[in-house]
Write a protein that holds these residues in place. Structure first.
Motif, PDB file in Angstrom:
ATOM      1  N   VAL A 127       1.070  -1.173   0.411  1.00 25.90           N
ATOM      2  CA  VAL A 127      -0.119   0.005  -0.005  1.00 25.90           C
ATOM      3  C   VAL A 127       0.709   1.331  -0.043  1.00 25.90           C
ATOM      4  CG1 VAL A 127      -1.740   1.330   1.657  1.00 25.90           C
ATOM      5  CG2 VAL A 127      -1.793  -0.869   0.938  1.00 25.90           C
ATOM      6  N   ARG A 128       1.952   1.276   0.639  1.00 26.35           N
ATOM      7  CA  ARG A 128       3.039   2.787   1.072  1.00 26.35           C
ATOM      8  C   ARG A 128       3.771   2.722  -0.393  1.00 26.35           C
ATOM      9  NH1 ARG A 128       5.119   0.836   5.221  1.00 26.35           N
ATOM     10  NH2 ARG A 128       7.003  -0.274   4.381  1.00 26.35           N
ATOM     11  N   SER A 129       3.977   1.595  -1.171  1.00 29.69           N
ATOM     12  CA  SER A 129       4.521   1.658  -2.128  1.00 29.69           C
ATOM     13  C   SER A 129       3.714   1.988  -3.353  1.00 29.69           C
ATOM     14  CB  SER A 129       5.121   0.759  -2.643  1.00 29.69           C
ATOM     15  OG  SER A 129       6.020   0.361  -3.778  1.00 29.69           O
ATOM     16  N   PHE A 130       2.784   2.122  -3.383  1.00 28.61           N
ATOM     17  CA  PHE A 130       2.157   2.836  -4.214  1.00 28.61           C
ATOM     18  C   PHE A 130       1.177   3.855  -4.317  1.00 28.61           C
ATOM     19  CE2 PHE A 130      -2.608   2.882  -6.013  1.00 28.61           C
ATOM     20  CZ  PHE A 130      -2.644   3.145  -7.245  1.00 28.61           C
ATOM     21  N   LEU A 131       1.207   4.070  -3.094  1.00 32.31           N
ATOM     22  CA  LEU A 131       0.561   5.381  -3.027  1.00 32.31           C
ATOM     23  C   LEU A 131       1.824   6.556  -2.910  1.00 32.31           C
ATOM     24  CD1 LEU A 131      -0.894   5.112   0.727  1.00 32.31           C
ATOM     25  CD2 LEU A 131      -2.473   5.702  -1.388  1.00 32.31           C
TER      26      LEU A 131
END
Length: 228
Positions: free
Chosen positions: A216-220
Motif C-alpha cells: 500500500v505504501r509503495s503504491f501511494l
C-alpha cells in the motif's frame, strides 16, 4: 484518505497505516452510521460519498477496505478529478461480478439472510452471518460497542445491490489476502480493466500484514511522485 469497512472505523481500522502520516497528510473518515456513542444507521452510499468528498477537499489519494470500497469507487467514477489514486483492499464491489461464479454463489448464500434481517434480532443475524461467511459460531458481543457493532452489521445493505456498474478511470491498486475466491474474483475483474492486483497474507485484512502495508505504501508513494 482512509475509508473503513464494516468493522472497526476511523483511525482504529488502519493501525499499520498510521506511519504514513510521516509522508502524507492522512485522514481517517467515519462512514455514515458509524459512531462510538450513537445508535447505528443503515448504509447510505450517497452520504458516504459526500463524507469522502468533503474530506478530500481539492483532491487526494483514497484507500478503502471491504464495504468502504463501494462508496470510494462510486466517488472515483463520478468525481475522478478528486481521486488521484484509488487503493482497494479486499473490495466488496460485488455489483461488478454478480454474474460470476464465486460472487453468484455468495449472493445465493447470503441473500436469504439479508431478506429477513429486519425480522431477526442483532444476535441472530450476527450468528448466521458469521456462520455463513466463516463457518464458525459467534455469540453476541458483551460490550456496548460490541452490541452496536452487531446492530450495525445487520443494518448494512447487501454489497451486491450497490449502484456500481463501471470502474473509475484513475490509477487503481487492489490488495487481497488470497484466502477467499469471492474477493479474488472482484480483484481479477478490476485487473482486467487496468488495475494493479497484488496479494499479501492477512486474510480479510492483508493491509495489517507487513507485506501488505508495504505494498500500500509503495503504491501511494508512486502515485504521489507521478503527480509531481
Amino acid at each position: 484518505m482512509f475509508v473503513h469497512g464494516a468493522g472497526s472505523f476511523g483511525a482504529a481500522a488502519w493501525p499499520r497505516q498510521h506511519g504514513l502520516s510521516l509522508d502524507f497528510d492522512c485522514l481517517y473518515v467515519r462512514r455514515h452510521g458509524f459512531s462510538a456513542t450513537e445508535e447505528p444507521l443503515p448504509t447510505d452510499h450517497a452520504r458516504d460519498q459526500a463524507i469522502i468528498a468533503d474530506a478530500l477537499g481539492a483532491g487526494g489519494h483514497v484507500v478503502a477496505h471491504s464495504q468502504g470500497a463501494v462508496a470510494a469507487m462510486m466517488l472515483a467514477v463520478e468525481r475522478p478529478d478528486l481521486v488521484r489514486t484509488l487503493t482497494l483492499v479486499e473490495p466488496a464491489c460485488f455489483s461488478l461480478t454478480a454474474d460470476l461464479p464465486a460472487t453468484s454463489a455468495h449472493i445465493a448464500l447470503m441473500a436469504p439472510l439479508f431478506a429477513v434481517r429486519h425480522a431477526v434480532s442483532d444476535e441472530e443475524f450476527l450468528r448466521s452471518f458469521v456462520r455463513r461467511t466463516f463457518s464458525a459460531e459467534a455469540g453476541m458481543p458483551n460490550t456496548a460497542e460490541g452490541r452496536r457493532g452487531a446492530a450495525r452489521l445487520r443494518l448494512q445493505s447487501p454489497p451486491w445491490e450497490a449502484p456500481l456498474s463501471i470502474v473509475p478511470g484513475v490509477p487503481t491498486f487492489v490488495l487481497t489476502g488470497g484466502w477467499e475466491p469471492l474477493y479474488e474474483e472482484v480483484a481479477d475483474y478490476l485487473a482486467g480493466t487496468g488495475a494493479i492486483h497484488r496479494q499479501a497474507p492477512g486474510g480479510h485484512r492483508p493491509h495489517d500484514s507487513e507485506e501488505g502495508a508495504a505494498l500500500v505504501r509503495s503504491f501511494l508513494r508512486t502515485g504521489r511522485d507521478a503527480a509531481v
